[in-house]
Design a protein around this motif. Sequence first.
Motif, mmCIF file in Angstrom:
data_model
loop_
_atom_site.group_PDB
_atom_site.id
_atom_site.type_symbol
_atom_site.label_atom_id
_atom_site.label_comp_id
_atom_site.label_asym_id
_atom_site.label_seq_id
_atom_site.Cartn_x
_atom_site.Cartn_y
_atom_site.Cartn_z
ATOM 1 N N GLY A 1 -8.325 -6.409 -7.561
ATOM 2 C CA GLY A 1 -8.698 -5.537 -8.509
ATOM 3 C C GLY A 1 -7.941 -5.026 -9.797
ATOM 4 N N ARG A 2 -6.478 -5.096 -9.233
ATOM 5 C CA ARG A 2 -5.369 -4.693 -10.193
ATOM 6 C C ARG A 2 -4.217 -5.652 -10.215
ATOM 7 N NH1 ARG A 2 -4.005 0.662 -8.562
ATOM 8 N NH2 ARG A 2 -1.970 0.229 -9.415
ATOM 9 N N ARG A 3 -4.016 -6.305 -11.169
ATOM 10 C CA ARG A 3 -2.969 -7.231 -11.489
ATOM 11 C C ARG A 3 -1.817 -6.862 -10.989
ATOM 12 N NH1 ARG A 3 -2.559 -12.055 -13.195
ATOM 13 N NH2 ARG A 3 -4.525 -12.042 -14.104
ATOM 14 N N GLU A 4 -1.226 -5.662 -11.336
ATOM 15 C CA GLU A 4 0.202 -5.220 -10.808
ATOM 16 C C GLU A 4 0.274 -4.883 -9.327
ATOM 17 O OE1 GLU A 4 -1.808 -2.919 -13.249
ATOM 18 O OE2 GLU A 4 -1.340 -4.541 -14.452
ATOM 19 N N HIS A 5 -0.741 -4.389 -8.967
ATOM 20 C CA HIS A 5 -0.854 -4.156 -7.758
ATOM 21 C C HIS A 5 -0.677 -5.039 -6.643
ATOM 22 C CE1 HIS A 5 -3.587 -3.581 -3.973
ATOM 23 N NE2 HIS A 5 -2.881 -2.516 -3.789
ATOM 24 N N ASP A 6 -1.337 -6.253 -7.239
ATOM 25 C CA ASP A 6 -1.438 -7.407 -6.286
ATOM 26 C C ASP A 6 -0.281 -8.403 -6.347
ATOM 27 O OD1 ASP A 6 -3.933 -6.753 -6.133
ATOM 28 O OD2 ASP A 6 -4.962 -8.520 -7.042
ATOM 29 N N GLU A 7 0.185 -8.220 -7.660
ATOM 30 C CA GLU A 7 1.684 -8.909 -7.919
ATOM 31 C C GLU A 7 2.628 -8.372 -7.135
ATOM 32 O OE1 GLU A 7 0.741 -11.026 -12.162
ATOM 33 O OE2 GLU A 7 2.109 -9.266 -12.011
ATOM 34 N N GLU A 8 2.670 -7.047 -6.858
ATOM 35 C CA GLU A 8 3.758 -6.157 -6.288
ATOM 36 C C GLU A 8 3.578 -6.651 -4.744
ATOM 37 O OE1 GLU A 8 3.921 -2.046 -7.455
ATOM 38 O OE2 GLU A 8 4.610 -1.713 -5.589
ATOM 39 N N GLN B 1 -10.408 -9.368 -10.825
ATOM 40 C CA GLN B 1 -9.769 -8.985 -11.925
ATOM 41 C C GLN B 1 -8.344 -9.957 -12.270
ATOM 42 O OE1 GLN B 1 -11.162 -7.036 -14.465
ATOM 43 N NE2 GLN B 1 -12.716 -6.961 -12.907
ATOM 44 N N ALA B 2 -7.690 -10.083 -11.089
ATOM 45 C CA ALA B 2 -6.438 -10.994 -10.981
ATOM 46 C C ALA B 2 -6.484 -11.737 -9.915
ATOM 47 C CB ALA B 2 -5.533 -9.772 -10.969
#
Length: 511
Positions: A329-336, A257-258
């Motif tokens: 799978g989740r942009r915010e999670h990965d960026e964090e 997803q990201a």
Amino acid sequence: MLATASTVVVRRLPTRLRWTTRLASSTPPKFNSVTKEDIAHFSKILPPTSILTTLEPASASPSELEIFNNDWIGRFKGQSTTVLKPKTTEQVSQILKWCNERYIAVVPQGGNTGLVGGSVPLHDELVLSLANMNKVRSFDPVAGILVADAGCILQSLTDYVAPHNHIMPVDLGAKGSCQIGGNVSTNAGGLRLLRYGSLHGTVLGVEVVLPDGTILDQLTTLRKDNTGYDLKQLFIGAEGTLGVVTAVSILTPPAPQASNNVILALPSFNNVQPLFRQVKHHLSEILSAFEFIDRTAYDLAVKHGQGRALESDEVEGAECFVLVETSGGRREHDEEKLSDLLEDLLSAEQPLINTGVLAQNPAQFSSLWALREGVTEAVSKEGKAYKYDISIPLASFQEVVDGTRERLRQKGLLHDKAVKHVLGYGHVGDGNLHLNIVADAFLPEIQDALEPYIYEVVQSLRGSVSAEHGIGAMKTHALPYSKDKASIDLMYKIKKVFDPKGIMNPGKVLE
Ligand code: FAD
Ligand code: MLT
Ligand code: ZN
């Protein structure tokens, strides 16, 4: 602590082993050249547009055959008079059956991006191009299983599965030209093997035409199939020496997803190993690439317009760079996760990195990747490249690059004397170093300085002389540095079973 270049133990290859290998190939089969009569026969199988020949009445000029006769690095050159471009498996079968009966040697050719001289003739072998076999046969969006003709370009398959939210499990700099059949035949590794594994795992089946024309239907779409010997594995990495791969069934992973990437500038190569450990620990399941370029590779990529150069303060004092990619799978999670990692790295008491450049948008994402993927192109623009593609322990990457540079210096070949650069880059996550020596020309004195030196170093480290590019024509003599006599003898026997007359890509892989 890292060993220095001078501590690499170099053992000479036992003479007996070298002799035995040469003995096994001491009676090369004699092949027939393609004749007008053969062309007349091929005309019954293929339409005129699928036959390129310089034999009278010619359908192509010698210059039109140049691209089929010359390899990507400009080192190997054949003199084939004829290129056939079948569209169907049945046509491949009829062509091979005829060639086998007539003792005509055949070189299967995909996108001709191979880097070891495997895809071009050594003499006047017939070139069998898969370019016209370029249809997707089926795609199951639930299972993610793609079945495609061997001549499909890797990028076109990536584009095909993208709307179904899938990606190809293999990705490499040559994706715009290389074909899936070529990828399978070289067992290409590429940029995301770390995440998606090797083609030995993701390829579920192959359809292959054997030299006698037999169509071997191994094109299963089953994930599990324990019915005896797994024959398809023999064709993955066979480099066209056992048969022609006409179709591939392959497992495509769900698209992330990201995706994010960052380039990290390191003050010393010694930091790569601890960095890799920290990055793996921190990013765990979202890490999808950990790629390395040394300073020379970076400078060449920038010089030849591959990606956007980093700011001067970002590269100052950097001995090498690492590109880290996350896919999750989740942009915010990965960026964090990625920002936390960068923060940890930069705030450490003894930081492993000088700085990190994080892509902020898709254009920057591609630009950072181009700095890494574009090294191959940059090197080829800079000069003639001696390319060594080796598996060795990560701890030895730098000492092997430095040791090679030092050897060339001692031989008086560095810089103003022929050799312009010695550089290292590659797939750290897979223990795969690309050691490149860029020179003004291919010269025997450079070759003699590099070989067997490099292969002996690899052997002393219990490494592999080919991590991912294959053996081709370039390394047939080097096989014994990574494979023992019993294994090589078995390889000759396997070759004989599939190709008793030896017409398939002679002089490649085995001498
Ligand atoms: P070709 O070059 O045409 O052929 C390669 C070999 O496979 C030859 O021996 C040929 O006879 C055989 N072959 C081809 N098609 C068939 C077939 N259908 N049936 C039987 N035999 C066949 N390799 C990597 O592993 N990782 C990388 O990251 C990578 N990056 C690259 C980047 C660039 C810019 C370039 C130029 C090359 C790179 N390569 C890499 C090398 C190369 O192995 C791959 O580009 C690719 O897998 C070769 O595919 P191809 O279709 O061009 O095959
Ligand atoms: C790469 O990793 O860039 C490729 O294998 C090509 C090369 O070695 O130049
Ligand atoms: Zn590579």
